[in-house]
Design a protein around this motif. Structure first.
Motif, PDB file in Angstrom:
ATOM      1  N   LYS A 157      41.694  -1.289  64.065  1.00 34.05           N
ATOM      2  CA  LYS A 157      40.778  -0.567  64.652  1.00 34.05           C
ATOM      3  C   LYS A 157      41.171   0.467  65.695  1.00 34.05           C
ATOM      4  O   LYS A 157      42.054   0.635  66.208  1.00 34.05           O
ATOM      5  N   GLN A 158      40.079   1.425  65.435  1.00 35.11           N
ATOM      6  CA  GLN A 158      40.234   2.603  66.537  1.00 35.11           C
ATOM      7  C   GLN A 158      39.592   2.154  67.898  1.00 35.11           C
ATOM      8  O   GLN A 158      38.331   2.036  67.737  1.00 35.11           O
ATOM      9  N   ASP A 195      45.970  -2.581  66.920  1.00 33.67           N
ATOM     10  CA  ASP A 195      44.812  -1.504  66.956  1.00 33.67           C
ATOM     11  C   ASP A 195      45.407  -0.264  67.732  1.00 33.67           C
ATOM     12  O   ASP A 195      46.531  -0.237  68.535  1.00 33.67           O
ATOM     13  N   ALA A 196      44.817   0.848  67.309  1.00 36.59           N
ATOM     14  CA  ALA A 196      45.022   1.987  67.941  1.00 36.59           C
ATOM     15  C   ALA A 196      44.362   2.369  69.014  1.00 36.59           C
ATOM     16  O   ALA A 196      42.807   2.338  68.974  1.00 36.59           O
ATOM     17  N   THR A 221      43.051   4.282  72.422  1.00 33.14           N
ATOM     18  CA  THR A 221      42.995   5.782  73.129  1.00 33.14           C
ATOM     19  C   THR A 221      42.632   5.394  74.421  1.00 33.14           C
ATOM     20  O   THR A 221      41.567   4.706  74.765  1.00 33.14           O
ATOM     21  N   GLY A 262      37.587  10.361  67.637  1.00 33.61           N
ATOM     22  CA  GLY A 262      36.795   9.545  67.003  1.00 33.61           C
ATOM     23  C   GLY A 262      36.642   9.678  65.708  1.00 33.61           C
ATOM     24  O   GLY A 262      37.458  10.567  64.833  1.00 33.61           O
ATOM     25  N   PHE A 313      34.991   5.737  66.492  1.00 35.70           N
ATOM     26  CA  PHE A 313      35.819   4.560  67.132  1.00 35.70           C
ATOM     27  C   PHE A 313      35.097   3.272  66.552  1.00 35.70           C
ATOM     28  O   PHE A 313      33.941   3.304  66.444  1.00 35.70           O
ATOM     29  N   ASP A 314      35.920   2.219  66.547  1.00 35.81           N
ATOM     30  CA  ASP A 314      35.246   0.887  65.754  1.00 35.81           C
ATOM     31  C   ASP A 314      34.655   0.180  67.052  1.00 35.81           C
ATOM     32  O   ASP A 314      33.690  -0.504  67.082  1.00 35.81           O
ATOM     33  N   ARG A 367      31.454   5.028  64.631  1.00 34.47           N
ATOM     34  CA  ARG A 367      31.315   5.205  63.277  1.00 34.47           C
ATOM     35  C   ARG A 367      29.948   4.791  62.906  1.00 34.47           C
ATOM     36  O   ARG A 367      29.375   3.659  63.498  1.00 34.47           O
ATOM     37  N   CYS A 393      30.246  -1.627  64.762  1.00 34.37           N
ATOM     38  CA  CYS A 393      30.874  -0.991  65.709  1.00 34.37           C
ATOM     39  C   CYS A 393      30.332  -1.328  66.921  1.00 34.37           C
ATOM     40  O   CYS A 393      29.159  -1.905  67.228  1.00 34.37           O
TER      41      CYS A 393
END
Length: 221
Positions: A2-3, A26-27, A29, A55, A57-58, A109, A114
């Protein structure tokens, strides 16, 4: 994978959330005031950083906030109200997250579920208030809950899979609560983060606009 975007990622709970998501692959930020100069009370700062963060993002988690600002402790009664202390509480705990939420449509997203979650507090619940006190903090968190609920309604019109919620993390052992830990049971930030991840993972679009505690139980408005 997931972002994930964590706002307030240098705080006790925010850092633990970022670490927990990263640990499972997960990635992540991160945005924070101390590292990135992100000031959630400054409209220009919010717009500049959010626009640049990328983005979609999830998961977006807003983990900012404070119980004491500029040395002003929570009031014991209405007699102790200070205009400046109350305005500081609203600026940080209500207006700030609202400034981030206005970017939710660009951050999230659209093609699948999300989550946009904001850390609130049980003391912001009007229905659960039985002892009074802490008026500025309570009122700011109650305002935040209304902001989240209203944003969820609006966001669902453009992002039909979106889940926008307020979350109560429980009492966590951080600098945020250090002076008050003797009054309530508290958990380590890592445990709080694990609890919150479990709640976020369990949410579905039908839960949007609601207020949940660390165990996934609804909290009354």
């Amino acid at each position: 994978m997931k972002q994930v975007l964590i706002i307030g990622a240098s705080g006790g709970v925010g850092a633990a959330l970022a670490a927990a998501y990263a640990a499972r692959g997960d990635a992540v930020t991160r945005l924070s005031r101390s590292v990135d100069g992100f000031d959630i009370t400054d409209e220009t700062s919010v717009d500049r950083h959010i626009t640049a963060v990328g983005g979609p993002f999830d998961v977006v988690l807003v983990a900012t906030g404070a119980l004491e600002i500029n040395g002003a402790a929570p009031e014991k009664s209405i007699k102790s109200i200070s205009r400046d202390a109350m305005m500081d509480q609203f600026a940080l705990n209500a207006v700030g997250p609202a400034l981030v939420l206005r970017h939710a449509g660009d951050l999230l997203r659209r093609d699948k579920a999300c989550v946009f979650a904001v850390l609130s507090a049980r003391v912001g619940s009007i229905g659960d208030n039985r002892i009074g006190g802490w008026i500025s903090y309570r009122s700011a968190k109650a305002a935040l809950n209304q902001i989240v609920h209203t944003s969820a309604i609006e966001l669902a019109r453009s992002h039909r899979h979106s889940i926008c919620v307020a979350l109560h993390p429980g009492t966590v052992k951080t600098g945020f609560t250090a002076k008050y830990l003797a009054r309530h049971p508290a958990v380590e930030p890592s445990e709080a983060a694990g609890n919150l991840l479990g709640v976020v993972d369990s949410l579905t679009p039908k839960d949007t606009g609601q207020f949940f505690d660390w165990s996934g139980k609804p909290v009354p408005w």
